[in-house]
Design an enzyme around this catalytic site. Structure first.
Site, PDB file in Angstrom:
ATOM      1  N   GLY A  34       3.546  -0.132   2.712  1.00 55.86           N
ATOM      2  CA  GLY A  34       4.640   0.863   3.182  1.00 55.86           C
ATOM      3  C   GLY A  34       4.778   1.373   4.579  1.00 55.86           C
ATOM      4  CD  GLN A  49      10.320   3.534  -6.726  1.00 54.51           C
ATOM      5  OE1 GLN A  49      10.368   3.865  -5.774  1.00 54.51           O
ATOM      6  NE2 GLN A  49       9.022   2.605  -6.876  1.00 54.51           N
ATOM      7  CG  ASN A  92       5.017  14.347  -7.726  1.00 53.08           C
ATOM      8  OD1 ASN A  92       5.311  15.409  -6.937  1.00 53.08           O
ATOM      9  ND2 ASN A  92       5.630  13.592  -7.442  1.00 53.08           N
ATOM     10  CB  THR A 102      11.323   9.034  -0.884  1.00 54.87           C
ATOM     11  OG1 THR A 102      11.464   7.684  -1.797  1.00 54.87           O
ATOM     12  CG2 THR A 102      12.480   9.593   0.024  1.00 54.87           C
ATOM     13  CG  ASN A 138       4.173   7.603  -6.705  1.00 50.86           C
ATOM     14  OD1 ASN A 138       2.385   7.310  -7.111  1.00 50.86           O
ATOM     15  ND2 ASN A 138       4.244   7.037  -6.094  1.00 50.86           N
ATOM     16  CG  HIS A 151       8.777   5.747  -9.383  1.00 46.17           C
ATOM     17  ND1 HIS A 151       7.494   5.058  -9.127  1.00 46.17           N
ATOM     18  CD2 HIS A 151       9.136   6.089  -7.482  1.00 46.17           C
ATOM     19  CE1 HIS A 151       6.918   5.837  -7.728  1.00 46.17           C
ATOM     20  NE2 HIS A 151       7.848   6.198  -7.530  1.00 46.17           N
ATOM     21  CE1 TYR A 200       9.090  12.192  -7.511  1.00 47.07           C
ATOM     22  CE2 TYR A 200       7.570  10.023  -7.264  1.00 47.07           C
ATOM     23  CZ  TYR A 200       7.812  11.232  -7.140  1.00 47.07           C
ATOM     24  OH  TYR A 200       7.557  11.907  -5.480  1.00 47.07           O
ATOM     25  NE  ARG A 250       4.356   1.033  -5.758  1.00 43.20           N
ATOM     26  CZ  ARG A 250       4.568   1.501  -4.817  1.00 43.20           C
ATOM     27  NH1 ARG A 250       5.040   2.880  -4.295  1.00 43.20           N
ATOM     28  NH2 ARG A 250       3.424   1.267  -3.999  1.00 43.20           N
TER      29      ARG A 250
HETATM   30  C1  LIG Z   1       7.707   8.635   3.459  1.00 46.53           C
HETATM   31  C2  LIG Z   1       7.076   7.879   2.429  1.00 46.53           C
HETATM   32  C3  LIG Z   1       8.052   7.715   1.517  1.00 46.53           C
HETATM   33  C4  LIG Z   1       7.623   7.119  -0.083  1.00 46.53           C
HETATM   34  N1  LIG Z   1       7.944   7.285  -1.524  1.00 46.53           N
HETATM   35  C5  LIG Z   1       7.989   6.147  -2.094  1.00 46.53           C
HETATM   36  C6  LIG Z   1       9.136   5.463  -3.101  1.00 46.53           C
HETATM   37  O1  LIG Z   1      10.065   6.121  -2.935  1.00 46.53           O
HETATM   38  N2  LIG Z   1       8.737   5.112  -4.330  1.00 46.53           N
HETATM   39  C7  LIG Z   1       6.823   4.542  -4.450  1.00 46.53           C
HETATM   40  O2  LIG Z   1       7.135   4.335  -5.585  1.00 46.53           O
HETATM   41  N3  LIG Z   1       6.651   5.175  -3.230  1.00 46.53           N
HETATM   42  C8  LIG Z   1       7.117   5.453  -2.518  1.00 46.53           C
HETATM   43  N4  LIG Z   1       5.716   6.115  -1.255  1.00 46.53           N
HETATM   44  C9  LIG Z   1       4.818   5.295  -1.145  1.00 46.53           C
HETATM   45  C10 LIG Z   1       4.353   3.809  -0.453  1.00 46.53           C
HETATM   46  O3  LIG Z   1       5.465   3.022  -1.701  1.00 46.53           O
HETATM   47  C11 LIG Z   1       3.343   3.622  -0.235  1.00 46.53           C
HETATM   48  O4  LIG Z   1       2.343   3.511  -1.859  1.00 46.53           O
HETATM   49  C12 LIG Z   1       2.407   4.232   0.352  1.00 46.53           C
HETATM   50  O5  LIG Z   1       2.709   4.770   1.356  1.00 46.53           O
HETATM   51  C13 LIG Z   1       0.979   3.180   0.436  1.00 46.53           C
HETATM   52  O6  LIG Z   1       1.148   2.433   1.539  1.00 46.53           O
HETATM   53  P1  LIG Z   1       0.560   1.975   2.326  1.00 46.53           P
HETATM   54  O7  LIG Z   1      -0.642   2.740   2.498  1.00 46.53           O
HETATM   55  O8  LIG Z   1       0.992   0.821   2.750  1.00 46.53           O
HETATM   56  O9  LIG Z   1       1.517   3.415   3.171  1.00 46.53           O
HETATM   57  C14 LIG Z   1       6.461   6.239   0.150  1.00 46.53           C
HETATM   58  C15 LIG Z   1       5.308   6.699   0.876  1.00 46.53           C
HETATM   59  C16 LIG Z   1       5.550   7.022   1.969  1.00 46.53           C
HETATM   60  C17 LIG Z   1       4.932   7.478   2.883  1.00 46.53           C
END
Ligand SMILES: Cc1cc2nc3c(=O)[nH]c(=O)nc-3n(C[C@H](O)[C@H](O)[C@H](O)COP(=O)(O)O)c2cc1C
Length: 359
Positions: A316, A97, A234, A25, A177, A174, A179, A226
């Site tokens: 991510g 997503q 949350n 996001t 997390n 989704h 939601y 997911r």
């Molecule tokens: C800025 C940001 C926004 C995120 N937005 C979402 C999202 O919209 N949907 C989701 O399922 N996870 C979201 N996440 C979680 C990421 O998809 C991911 O699971 C998380 O960053 C851990 O992976 P990484 O260690 O590779 O960053 C977000 C994470 C970050 C840092």
């Protein structure tokens, strides 16, 4: 890195490598409509095998956060079409997503007439950013009626059709997390006494009906989901039957047959880890593709792929800060560090201006 960079298949799709850009996001969709800046951002990252977009709402009611996109209006479909048309020529596949925020919301972020809905009228602890008034407590949602549930399921299936109309290769539901879908799964946020609450069969019903509806709309090969077993984000506290509940869900999802399950593990950022036994259960019970994510670098990704723990690995923050992540890892080059202060702020800074390696 023989596996990470090698081609593979996801259902009927060919992927140019096993690297997935995790959903992120980024709050750049002013007016909830994708724009030129977002086109540029996704195109920059299209060397991935699969891009999963930021959470995108299937309904005006699901727009809990400021400046997140939707996929329920003609303008949103047209905006997203620009994104898919810019991504596909670079070889990436792209899933949208679908994120309905449910109770993780504040009325100041929602359009006029939208409602904050959840399984039960229980506010989540915590605060939510609003453009108008800064941080505000999460709203107390309305408990959904059976009619609201039916409408929401229809919104998900229409959103799936809209995503395909916008050129997406599929959608990711989704259900992680904290939601809406996870709000139904978890007993703390779902205290209903009808057939959508109580037993695990009842708490999982909405998620499974949404999955079945999306599959009915666009087909098994175009729907992924997911999940965040053991996730606490949350206001989702741990509870005794967690592993048993998600084992049940794994079996039911296997019967429905979406193309993938994408597991979230937030232990790299201090959350409880997903036990290895839980990941192994998903791997054994669910016969289609498994994506693992959370705190991966290239070495650990290759090792988990080689061990057969997953088919694809999602990244991510590495993709957020490195538009050319695939090239960097292929070259053994250092990565840009992500700048947290611009994760969710409007405009190009910290979004489309991370440098690529010099050509
Ligand atoms: C800025 C940001 C926004 C995120 N937005 C979402 C999202 O919209 N949907 C989701 O399922 N996870 C979201 N996440 C979680 C990421 O998809 C991911 O699971 C998380 O960053 C851990 O992976 P990484 O260690 O590779 O960053 C977000 C994470 C970050 C840092």
């Amino acid at each position: 890195m023989s596996l990470l960079f090698s081609k593979t298949t996801l259902g009927s799709l060919t992927l140019q490598n096993r690297m997935v850009m995790a959903p992120l996001t980024r709050n750049r969709a002013t007016g909830n409509v994708p724009n030129e800046l977002m086109v540029q951002y996704y195109a920059q990252r299209a060397a991935a095998g699969l891009i999963v977009t930021e959470g995108t709402s299937p309904s005006p009611n699901g727009l809990g956060y400021a400046r997140i996109p939707g996929i329920f209006s003609a303008a949103q479909i047209a905006g997203w079409k620009q994104v898919t048309e810019a991504v596909h020529p670079h070889g990436a596949r792209i899933f949208m997503q679908l994120m309905h925020c449910g109770r993780i919301a504040h009325p100041l972020n929602l359009p006029a007439g939208a409602r904050i809905l959840a399984p039960s009228a229980l506010a989540a602890a915590g605060e939510m950013y609003t453009d108008a008034e800064g941080m505000k407590p999460n709203a107390t949602p309305e408990a959904m009626t059976e009619a609201d549930i039916k409408t929401a399921i229809e919104e998900y299936s229409q959103a799936a059709r809209n995503a395909v109309a916008a050129g997406f290769d599929g959608v990711e539901l989704h259900s992680a997390n904290g939601y809406l879908l996870e709000q139904f799964l978890r007993p703390n946020s779902n205290q209903r006494t009808d057939r959508y609450g109580g037993s695990v069969e009842n708490r999982a019903r909405f998620v499974l009906e949404v999955t079945a509806a999306a599959i009915g709309a666009i087909g098994k090969d175009r729907v992924g989901i997911r999940l965040s077993p053991f996730g606490v984000f949350n206001d989702m506290p741990p509870y005794a039957a967690m592993e048993a509940d998600y084992t049940y869900l794994a079996g039911q999802l296997n019967a429905l047959g979406p193309v993938y399950i994408h597991l979230v593990d937030h232990s790299a950022i201090g959350a409880p880890p997903v036990p290895d036994s839980m990941k192994a259960t998903f791997r054994t019970v669910f016969k289609r593709s498994l994506i693992l994510s959370g705190g991966y670098d290239a070495v650990r990704a290759e090792s988990d792929l080689a061990a057969g723990k997953a088919d694809l690995i999602a990244f991510g923050r590495p993709f957020l800060a490195n538009p050319d992540l695939v090239a960097r890892w292929k070259a053994g080059a250092a990565l840009n560090a992500p700048d947290m202060s611009t994760f969710y702020t409007p405009g190009p800074k910290g979004y489309t201006d991370y440098p690529a390696l010099a050509a």
